[in-house]
Design a protein around this motif. Sequence first.
Motif, PDB file in Angstrom:
ATOM      1  N   VAL A  41       1.419   3.031   5.319  1.00  0.00           N
ATOM      2  CA  VAL A  41       2.469   2.047   5.111  1.00  0.00           C
ATOM      3  C   VAL A  41       2.978   2.233   3.686  1.00  0.00           C
ATOM      4  CG1 VAL A  41       3.068  -0.399   5.066  1.00  0.00           C
ATOM      5  CG2 VAL A  41       1.389   0.443   6.729  1.00  0.00           C
ATOM      6  N   LEU A  42       4.268   2.536   3.564  1.00  0.00           N
ATOM      7  CA  LEU A  42       4.881   2.719   2.252  1.00  0.00           C
ATOM      8  C   LEU A  42       5.745   1.502   1.945  1.00  0.00           C
ATOM      9  CD1 LEU A  42       6.013   6.459   2.505  1.00  0.00           C
ATOM     10  CD2 LEU A  42       3.935   5.554   1.453  1.00  0.00           C
ATOM     11  N   GLY A  43       5.440   0.819   0.855  1.00  0.00           N
ATOM     12  CA  GLY A  43       6.226  -0.339   0.460  1.00  0.00           C
ATOM     13  C   GLY A  43       5.399  -1.306  -0.356  1.00  0.00           C
ATOM     14  N   THR A  44       5.986  -2.457  -0.620  1.00  0.00           N
ATOM     15  CA  THR A  44       5.311  -3.461  -1.431  1.00  0.00           C
ATOM     16  C   THR A  44       5.590  -4.853  -0.877  1.00  0.00           C
ATOM     17  OG1 THR A  44       7.228  -3.648  -2.899  1.00  0.00           O
ATOM     18  CG2 THR A  44       5.510  -2.097  -3.558  1.00  0.00           C
ATOM     19  N   GLY A  45       4.829  -5.795  -1.359  1.00  0.00           N
ATOM     20  CA  GLY A  45       5.099  -7.200  -1.113  1.00  0.00           C
ATOM     21  C   GLY A  45       4.814  -7.700   0.287  1.00  0.00           C
ATOM     22  N   ALA A  46       5.562  -8.741   0.641  1.00  0.00           N
ATOM     23  CA  ALA A  46       5.341  -9.435   1.906  1.00  0.00           C
ATOM     24  C   ALA A  46       5.584  -8.538   3.112  1.00  0.00           C
ATOM     25  CB  ALA A  46       6.247 -10.663   1.983  1.00  0.00           C
ATOM     26  N   ALA A  47       6.485  -7.569   2.986  1.00  0.00           N
ATOM     27  CA  ALA A  47       6.745  -6.657   4.105  1.00  0.00           C
ATOM     28  C   ALA A  47       5.488  -5.861   4.449  1.00  0.00           C
ATOM     29  CB  ALA A  47       7.904  -5.722   3.775  1.00  0.00           C
ATOM     30  N   VAL A  48       4.763  -5.412   3.424  1.00  0.00           N
ATOM     31  CA  VAL A  48       3.533  -4.651   3.664  1.00  0.00           C
ATOM     32  C   VAL A  48       2.504  -5.528   4.368  1.00  0.00           C
ATOM     33  CG1 VAL A  48       1.570  -3.513   2.553  1.00  0.00           C
ATOM     34  CG2 VAL A  48       3.885  -3.011   1.794  1.00  0.00           C
ATOM     35  N   ALA A  49       2.326  -6.741   3.901  1.00  0.00           N
ATOM     36  CA  ALA A  49       1.349  -7.648   4.527  1.00  0.00           C
ATOM     37  C   ALA A  49       1.693  -7.900   5.992  1.00  0.00           C
ATOM     38  CB  ALA A  49       1.290  -8.962   3.748  1.00  0.00           C
ATOM     39  N   ALA A  50       2.964  -8.113   6.284  1.00  0.00           N
ATOM     40  CA  ALA A  50       3.381  -8.362   7.667  1.00  0.00           C
ATOM     41  C   ALA A  50       3.126  -7.141   8.537  1.00  0.00           C
ATOM     42  CB  ALA A  50       4.861  -8.751   7.709  1.00  0.00           C
ATOM     43  N   HIS A  51       3.439  -5.955   8.037  1.00  0.00           N
ATOM     44  CA  HIS A  51       3.227  -4.732   8.819  1.00  0.00           C
ATOM     45  C   HIS A  51       1.740  -4.450   9.023  1.00  0.00           C
ATOM     46  CE1 HIS A  51       7.502  -4.022   8.198  1.00  0.00           C
ATOM     47  NE2 HIS A  51       7.410  -3.156   9.183  1.00  0.00           N
ATOM     48  N   LEU A  52       0.924  -4.673   7.997  1.00  0.00           N
ATOM     49  CA  LEU A  52      -0.520  -4.464   8.153  1.00  0.00           C
ATOM     50  C   LEU A  52      -1.072  -5.349   9.261  1.00  0.00           C
ATOM     51  CD1 LEU A  52      -1.808  -4.235   4.485  1.00  0.00           C
ATOM     52  CD2 LEU A  52      -1.876  -2.446   6.215  1.00  0.00           C
TER      53      LEU A  52
END
Length: 134
Positions: A41-52
């Motif tokens: 998963v490449l990215g930061t913040g809330a988007a990463v948490a949601a994707h995880l």
Amino acid sequence: MPRTAPPALPHEAVLRHEAAARLCAAAARTLLVPRVSSATVLGTGAAVAAHLAALVREVPGLCNITVHPGPARWPHPEDAALAAAQGTVLTTAASRDRALLGADLVVLTGPALPVDRSLLAPSAVVIEPPPPGA
């Protein structure tokens, strides 16, 4: 001076991240070959948490999920507990190339540089976010 928590994201932003994450997980289940083992998963913040959270809950067979860049105070305890219950190891990678090396699934949570497919597994799937407003 005491440290304060960062401001909470607007409700609409959180819902947008969660909707994108569910769509990504559905695409991963459809497009991946059986027994996928690693995701990046490449990215930061809330988007990463949601994707995880969506990947761990909805994509069977993930043994390892690597995040780059590694956010501070990561993984969130709820993400870590959910991953551990599913047998998924959460890691961070010091470099983007290291995060991509051998990945079966790559999830871009926001605008990103192109992915060097030569670093990925032969049957890898790369999922990009929908364009803004889509």
